[in-house]
Design an enzyme around this catalytic site. Structure first.
Site, PDB file in Angstrom:
ATOM      1  N   HIS A 141       0.817  -1.209   0.000  1.00 43.50           N
ATOM      2  CA  HIS A 141       0.000   0.000   0.000  1.00 43.50           C
ATOM      3  C   HIS A 141       0.855   1.264   0.000  1.00 43.50           C
ATOM      4  O   HIS A 141       0.520   2.254  -0.643  1.00 43.50           O
ATOM      5  CB  HIS A 141      -0.929   0.011   1.220  1.00 43.50           C
ATOM      6  CG  HIS A 141      -1.868   1.171   1.252  1.00 43.50           C
ATOM      7  ND1 HIS A 141      -3.055   1.181   0.562  1.00 43.50           N
ATOM      8  CD2 HIS A 141      -1.786   2.378   1.872  1.00 43.50           C
ATOM      9  CE1 HIS A 141      -3.669   2.335   0.761  1.00 43.50           C
ATOM     10  NE2 HIS A 141      -2.921   3.082   1.555  1.00 43.50           N
ATOM     11  N   SER A 197      -8.034   4.747  -2.102  1.00 44.51           N
ATOM     12  CA  SER A 197      -8.867   3.602  -1.717  1.00 44.51           C
ATOM     13  C   SER A 197      -8.847   3.392  -0.211  1.00 44.51           C
ATOM     14  O   SER A 197      -7.864   3.692   0.460  1.00 44.51           O
ATOM     15  CB  SER A 197      -8.345   2.332  -2.403  1.00 44.51           C
ATOM     16  OG  SER A 197      -7.016   2.060  -1.963  1.00 44.51           O
ATOM     17  N   HIS A 198      -9.939   2.862   0.303  1.00 46.31           N
ATOM     18  CA  HIS A 198     -10.011   2.385   1.689  1.00 46.31           C
ATOM     19  C   HIS A 198     -10.829   1.104   1.693  1.00 46.31           C
ATOM     20  O   HIS A 198     -11.775   0.932   2.467  1.00 46.31           O
ATOM     21  CB  HIS A 198     -10.627   3.454   2.604  1.00 46.31           C
ATOM     22  CG  HIS A 198      -9.824   3.678   3.842  1.00 46.31           C
ATOM     23  ND1 HIS A 198     -10.354   3.757   5.101  1.00 46.31           N
ATOM     24  CD2 HIS A 198      -8.483   3.837   4.015  1.00 46.31           C
ATOM     25  CE1 HIS A 198      -9.395   3.958   5.995  1.00 46.31           C
ATOM     26  NE2 HIS A 198      -8.257   4.015   5.355  1.00 46.31           N
ATOM     27  N   ASN A 227      -3.666   6.337  -6.760  1.00 51.35           N
ATOM     28  CA  ASN A 227      -3.548   5.301  -5.743  1.00 51.35           C
ATOM     29  C   ASN A 227      -3.652   3.940  -6.420  1.00 51.35           C
ATOM     30  O   ASN A 227      -4.374   3.790  -7.407  1.00 51.35           O
ATOM     31  CB  ASN A 227      -4.685   5.483  -4.724  1.00 51.35           C
ATOM     32  CG  ASN A 227      -4.722   4.406  -3.653  1.00 51.35           C
ATOM     33  OD1 ASN A 227      -5.731   3.726  -3.493  1.00 51.35           O
ATOM     34  ND2 ASN A 227      -3.660   4.236  -2.909  1.00 51.35           N
TER      35      ASN A 227
END
Length: 749
Positions: free
Chosen positions: A55, A103-104, A548
């Protein structure tokens, strides 16, 4: 257990360390030892583990992402590009706009409310850290099958989290989309975007320069929530047994964030900051190493001065914590007192935790004992680079050969009518107002367009009416069939949506959502999608300002469809000239712009009517997309059109239905020569839009399209209280509205 200091680490090279449990590979651990010339301390191991995670380090993707910088030149508008918290573009009149999508996903599956809420909070701080006032948010969402029980767990929580956090911040939610597909069952995609506005001279960057300058941590106290959160959660695959990592999800406090925003903007206004970084993924490990790495020297931090919510936290946990609502600023000594005064005024805790040094190392101390002594670039920017193997999947040819053209088509007008109603009532095509009504779309009073418009639009200058528009799009079904074309279709649709609102597209951000990079099939999808996006941006002249990558979106062996989400930002000189989607004036003429072909691969019709995915997605002609955009923007600016709607999922009939329902006016349509009614209504050919033209502007509009070489076909008129396809069927708007609006509430009530 005694403290694991740098001295102790050098004296005890053979101590066993939990590198594997922290997500590191054996060769990565060996590389850390090589960099340091010894084994790492526990605190150093914690820092490397989160910063070298997928990430944070982009270790599997950066070899492909380089294309965005190498292939696509910056245009005249680009002020800050890839590498900072967010990209920045010049929109004229001395204004700059910063925007980004992130993003999450994994946190939102485990704890939907907090995962989604802190996704909004994190992207807002990224925008704030650039020096801008956040002015709007967007949220592209993907969930599992609409009728699956777990969707009823995840979706309401995610929507409540987005609305709860964004509404409390007073930020309008102006765009995004909601898509349902069984492939997202164990891996919903919760992408969040934000737009911020500033003057050119207010841009701030994340760097720590100037020996003697102080490092100030301000905002919320540091707690145990979020330890190894997005940094570790987003860097591994979920097991098929389901969510089990609740403690790793951050907990948000939007009221604290609102104070942090206003406090930070006042600090910026008094020019008290030499460098700034928000604390998001990897927390203090990220902020300290990135600030030091981007600066000109080293940094010394006294970790025991960090304000804590939980006094039992170890140094490693403090460094890994992803507690929300925190920022890290580099402040010259003469400005520290005023900085702290402003923080006190806003009831924001602020603490000097260290200073910039003459040296080249990031040094962290705990009660006087040194626990970290690392080259900051090795943590922040020199993580592993993987050239993951990739190959075209063995099943790809068969998938593409399974052409949607073989599917049974409606035999008559009655069957066409039945399928239209089924399409507009399907979860992906149905109204999402049950969701979007939970968001405040008009707070602050500058929202010009918001869902369900093609693009969100906000005014940024009340005197001149200068505004910006943003659209986010992505179609995982198209990308599954052909990831290169699928990525370009996402770009084209987002670009087209911005142009349909009357704004000129300037630049993009992206959120690339894929399965495990350790699967060569997935890496091929990723490589093809990034190549397609870079080639597309080059042709359209829209640079990538940042974005991302979200990998490991799969449960067990089942990966999501490759889902590149593309956000396009555009500028409009006068928001009063924007173009809505609603057909609002009876008697106006309806024109179809672009070419309609038999293109049904990955279409909504093939999915809804036949449950089919196969064949090739629609062809992309980016030259045509540019031309279409120019026509839409010119027609909007010069008052030639009163409404415009791009054609994408569901084809012409979906767009016309939405425009009619939005405006409360019906339409009478005639199938053009050379097309059958089925293709006319359901084809998803790209590069098309439907517009309503006042009769007084018909000649001028046709002349403009003809002079520029854009195919244009008159297909009907705004009229009555039904949609009629001449010679085929008619459906009252009341029946269409019921079909369109009742699906989502029935599924989720």
């Amino acid at each position: 257990m005694s403290l694991d200091t740098v001295k102790h680490a050098a004296e005890t090279p053979d101590v066993a360390q939990p590198w594997k449990e922290l997500g590191l590979k054996e060769d990565e651990y060996a590389r850390i030892r090589e960099i340091l010339g010894r084994r790492p301390t526990g605190a150093e191991l914690a820092m490397y583990s989160v910063m070298w995670s997928e990430h944070c380090s982009y270790k599997s993707s950066k070899v492909h992402l380089k294309q965005f910088g190498e292939k696509v030149p910056a245009n005249d508008a680009m002020l800050v590009g890839i590498g900072e918290n967010a990209g920045v573009v010049d929109v004229g009149q001395g204004y700059a706009v910063t925007f980004k999508v992130e993003s999450h996903n994994h946190p939102s599956y485990i704890e939907p409310y907090q995962g989604a809420a802190t996704g909004v909070g994190g992207i807002v701080r990224d925008i704030l850290a650039m020096g801008a006032r956040p002015v709007a948010v967007v949220d592209p969402l993907r969930f599992g099958a609409a009728d699956h029980p777990d969707t009823k767990r995840v979706l309401p929580g995610v929507v409540a989290g987005i609305g709860g956090y964004g509404n409390c911040l007073g930020l309008p939610n102006i765009g995004g989309e909601v898509v349902f597909d069984a492939c997202y069952q164990g891996n919903p995609l919760v992408n969040a975007g934000c737009i911020g506005v500033m003057k050119h001279e207010d841009i701030h960057l994340a760097k720590a320069s100037g020996p003697g300058n102080k490092v100030i941590l301000y905002g919320a106290r540091t707690g145990g929530d979020g330890i190894g959160g997005v940094s570790v959660l987003a860097s591994e695959t979920f097991e098929s047994t389901g969510p089990a990592k609740r403690p790793a999800v951050q907990v948000g406090d939007p009221f604290q964030e609102k104070l942090l925003i206003e406090c930070t903007l006042e600090i910026f206004g008094e020019k008290l900051v030499a460098g700034i970084q928000d604390l998001g993924g990897a927390g203090l490990s990220c902020a300290t190493s990135e600030l030091a790495s981007a600066g000109s020297g080293g940094m010394r931090v006294e970790l025991d001065t960090v304000p804590l919510r939980d006094s039992s936290l170890s140094p490693e946990e403090i460094l890994m914590s992803e507690s929300q609502e925190r920022m890290c600023a580099i402040v010259e000594p003469q400005h520290v007192e005023r900085f702290l005064e402003i923080c006190e005024k806003w009831d924001v805790i602020a603490t000097v935790i260290g200073e910039v040094t003459e040296g080249s190392q990031l040094e962290i101390f705990w009660h006087g004992e040194q626990i970290v002594d690392v080259p900051p670039r090795s943590v922040a920017h020199e993580g592993p680079t993987y050239h993951r193997p990739f190959a075209r999947p063995s099943w790809q040819d068969a998938l593409q050969a399974d052409d949607a053209g073989k599917l049974a088509r409606p035999a008559n007008g009655a069957e066409l009518r039945e399928q239209v109603l089924k399409l507009v009532a399907s979860p992906n095509q149905a109204s999402k107002s049950w969701i979007t009504d939970q968001y405040d779309r008009f707070v602050q009073g500058n929202t010009v367009l918001a869902m369900p418009e093609d693009a969100g639009m906000v005014r940024i200058d009340e005197k001149s009416n200068l505004g910006v528009a943003m659209a986010t799009d992505g179609n995982g079904r198209y990308a599954k069939l052909d990831p290169y074309t699928g990525a370009q279709l996402a770009l084209a649709e987002s670009y087209r949506n911005v142009a349909a609102s009357g704004a000129k597209p300037l630049a993009i951000s992206d959120c690339l959502n894929f399965g495990s990079p350790e699967d060569p099939d997935v890496m091929w999808q990723f490589a093809e999608a990034t190549r397609g996006l870079a080639d597309g941006c080059l042709e359209l002249g829209t640079p990538v300002t940042g974005g991302n990558v979200s990998l490991y979106n799969q449960t067990g062996e089942t990966a999501i469809h490759p889902t590149p989400v593309v956000a396009v930002l555009g500028v409009i000189d006068d928001v009063t000239r924007r173009t809505p989607v609603a057909f609002a004036e009876e008697g106006q003429l309806l024109y179809l712009l672009g070419d309609t072909r038999e293109e049904f691969g990955g279409s909504a019709w093939s999915e809804v009517i036949h449950g089919h995915l196969g064949g090739m997605p629609p062809k992309v002609d980016l030259g045509r997309e540019k031309l279409l955009a120019e026509i839409l923007i010119s027609a909007s600016r010069d008052g030639m059109i009163d409404a415009a709607h791009d054609l994408s999922d569901g084809g012409l009939i979906q767009a016309v239905t939405e425009s009619c329902l939005r405006g409360g006016k019906g339409a009478r349509l005639v199938v053009p020569d050379g097309l059958d009614a089925f293709t006319f209504l359901f084809s998803e050919s790209a590069g098309r839009a439907v517009v309503s033209v006042p009769r007084s502007e018909e000649l001028r509009f046709n002349d403009m399209c003809g002079a520029r070489g854009l195919p244009v076909t008159r297909i009907g008129v705004v009229d009555g209280e039904e949609i009629e396809i001449q010679g085929e069927f008619s459906i009252p708007l009341s029946e269409l509205r019921t079909a369109h609006e009742e699906t989502i509430p029935a599924l989720l009530a």
